[in-house]
Scaffold this motif. Structure first.
Motif, PDB file in Angstrom:
ATOM      1  N   ASN A  45     -64.886  14.968   0.219  1.00  0.00           N
ATOM      2  CA  ASN A  45     -66.343  14.840   0.262  1.00  0.00           C
ATOM      3  C   ASN A  45     -66.794  13.765  -0.715  1.00  0.00           C
ATOM      4  O   ASN A  45     -66.069  13.374  -1.622  1.00  0.00           O
ATOM      5  N   THR A  85     -68.867  15.457   8.511  1.00  0.00           N
ATOM      6  CA  THR A  85     -69.043  16.718   9.228  1.00  0.00           C
ATOM      7  C   THR A  85     -70.206  17.569   8.735  1.00  0.00           C
ATOM      8  O   THR A  85     -70.900  18.201   9.524  1.00  0.00           O
ATOM      9  N   ASP A  86     -70.450  17.611   7.411  1.00  0.00           N
ATOM     10  CA  ASP A  86     -71.514  18.452   6.861  1.00  0.00           C
ATOM     11  C   ASP A  86     -72.198  17.712   5.717  1.00  0.00           C
ATOM     12  O   ASP A  86     -71.580  16.901   5.023  1.00  0.00           O
ATOM     13  N   ALA A  87     -73.463  18.010   5.517  1.00  0.00           N
ATOM     14  CA  ALA A  87     -74.219  17.403   4.418  1.00  0.00           C
ATOM     15  C   ALA A  87     -75.094  18.461   3.773  1.00  0.00           C
ATOM     16  O   ALA A  87     -75.567  19.403   4.434  1.00  0.00           O
ATOM     17  N   GLU A  88     -75.328  18.288   2.463  1.00  0.00           N
ATOM     18  CA  GLU A  88     -76.138  19.257   1.728  1.00  0.00           C
ATOM     19  C   GLU A  88     -76.866  18.559   0.590  1.00  0.00           C
ATOM     20  O   GLU A  88     -76.323  17.673  -0.064  1.00  0.00           O
ATOM     21  N   ILE A 118     -71.581  15.244   1.057  1.00  0.00           N
ATOM     22  CA  ILE A 118     -71.247  15.067   2.474  1.00  0.00           C
ATOM     23  C   ILE A 118     -69.755  15.330   2.633  1.00  0.00           C
ATOM     24  O   ILE A 118     -68.925  14.750   1.917  1.00  0.00           O
ATOM     25  N   SER A 119     -69.404  16.206   3.563  1.00  0.00           N
ATOM     26  CA  SER A 119     -67.994  16.518   3.823  1.00  0.00           C
ATOM     27  C   SER A 119     -67.403  15.488   4.777  1.00  0.00           C
ATOM     28  O   SER A 119     -68.057  15.054   5.732  1.00  0.00           O
TER      29      SER A 119
END
Length: 252
Positions: A45, A85-88, A118-119
């Motif tokens: 990430n 793939t993912d965000a936070e 972010i992954s």
């Protein structure tokens, strides 16, 4: 009339005789095929902590762009895909306040900054480039980098070969048993994929999670190739594909 009754009774008795079933040999077949992996999968990430939310978003966006623009330049890569793939994005609250909050759940602690992440999932080929990709991705600012797996791109073909070999193994075993008992082998009359006969039928073309990875090919390569400052040589180990069947053969 008496004679007709006797004949009818004879037919009825014959009709109720049990059907003779042929003797069977039931054996299992198993085969394992080893293939060299041609794909590596790396996870990680990009993260940043800033004073305000906009700055945190900008920071992780820039780190992501840095990975996307430079990682494909790595020398030795034939194909690559980079998935965000993912965000936070989340607030960071005052630590001292949080400690006191244990005794006062109604207190709202002030925000001292924002944390964004972010992954990433990186898939590439050949598998022998995994060490360089692992090192280079870390040098580009990715954190928690982990080489999660190796894979083979044409797993369906290998499974089919393993099942054929398992069937051959079962036939060899059944033939050996039949020869030992002086019987003639025919069939098979029934084949079950998996271990043992059961009501549930298995489809050996069924996809299983993490069995194969699709890698984007034909990526655009800039003029300047890159190499990591620290080289890591990893040795991808062969992947073992094992298939099992149970087969029933008739004997005479």
């Amino acid at each position: 009339m008496k004679r007709l009754i006797m004949i009818a009774t004879a037919f009825a008795v014959v009709g109720c005789l049990p059907v003779q079933t042929k003797k069977q040999i039931i054996v299992d077949g198993e085969a394992t095929i080893e293939v060299e992996p041609d794909i590596f999968v790396i996870s990680g990430n990009v993260r940043a902590r800033e004073e305000d939310q906009a700055s945190a978003l900008k920071a992780i966006s820039e780190k992501l762009s840095n990975v996307q623009n430079k990682l494909p330049n790595l020398v030795g890569l034939e194909a690559l895909s980079i998935e965000a793939t993912d965000a936070e994005i989340s607030p960071v609250q005052d630590q001292e306040c949080l400690e006191k909050r244990r005794y006062n759940t109604e207190e709202v602690c002030p925000v001292t900054g924002y944390f964004g992440s972010i992954s990433l999932k990186v898939k590439g080929t050949p598998a022998t480039a995994s060490g360089s990709a692992f090192s280079f991705l870390s040098e580009l600012g990715a954190e928690n980098v982990s080489l999660s797996e190796y894979a083979f791109s044409n797993l369906k073909r290998v499974r089919e070969e393993a099942i054929q070999a398992a069937m051959k193994d079962a036939r060899t075993k059944a033939k050996g048993i039949a020869t030992a008992t002086g019987a003639e082998l025919s069939g098979p009359v029934r084949i079950q994929y998996g271990e043992g006969f059961s009501d549930q039928q298995y489809n050996y073309y069924e996809e299983r999670s993490q069995d194969s990875v699709v890698v984007a090919a034909g990526m655009a390569r800039p003029d300047a190739d890159m190499t990591p400052a620290i080289t890591i040589d990893l040795d991808p180990q062969p992947i073992k594909i094992t298939e099992k069947i149970v087969a029933s053969f008739e004997i005479e």
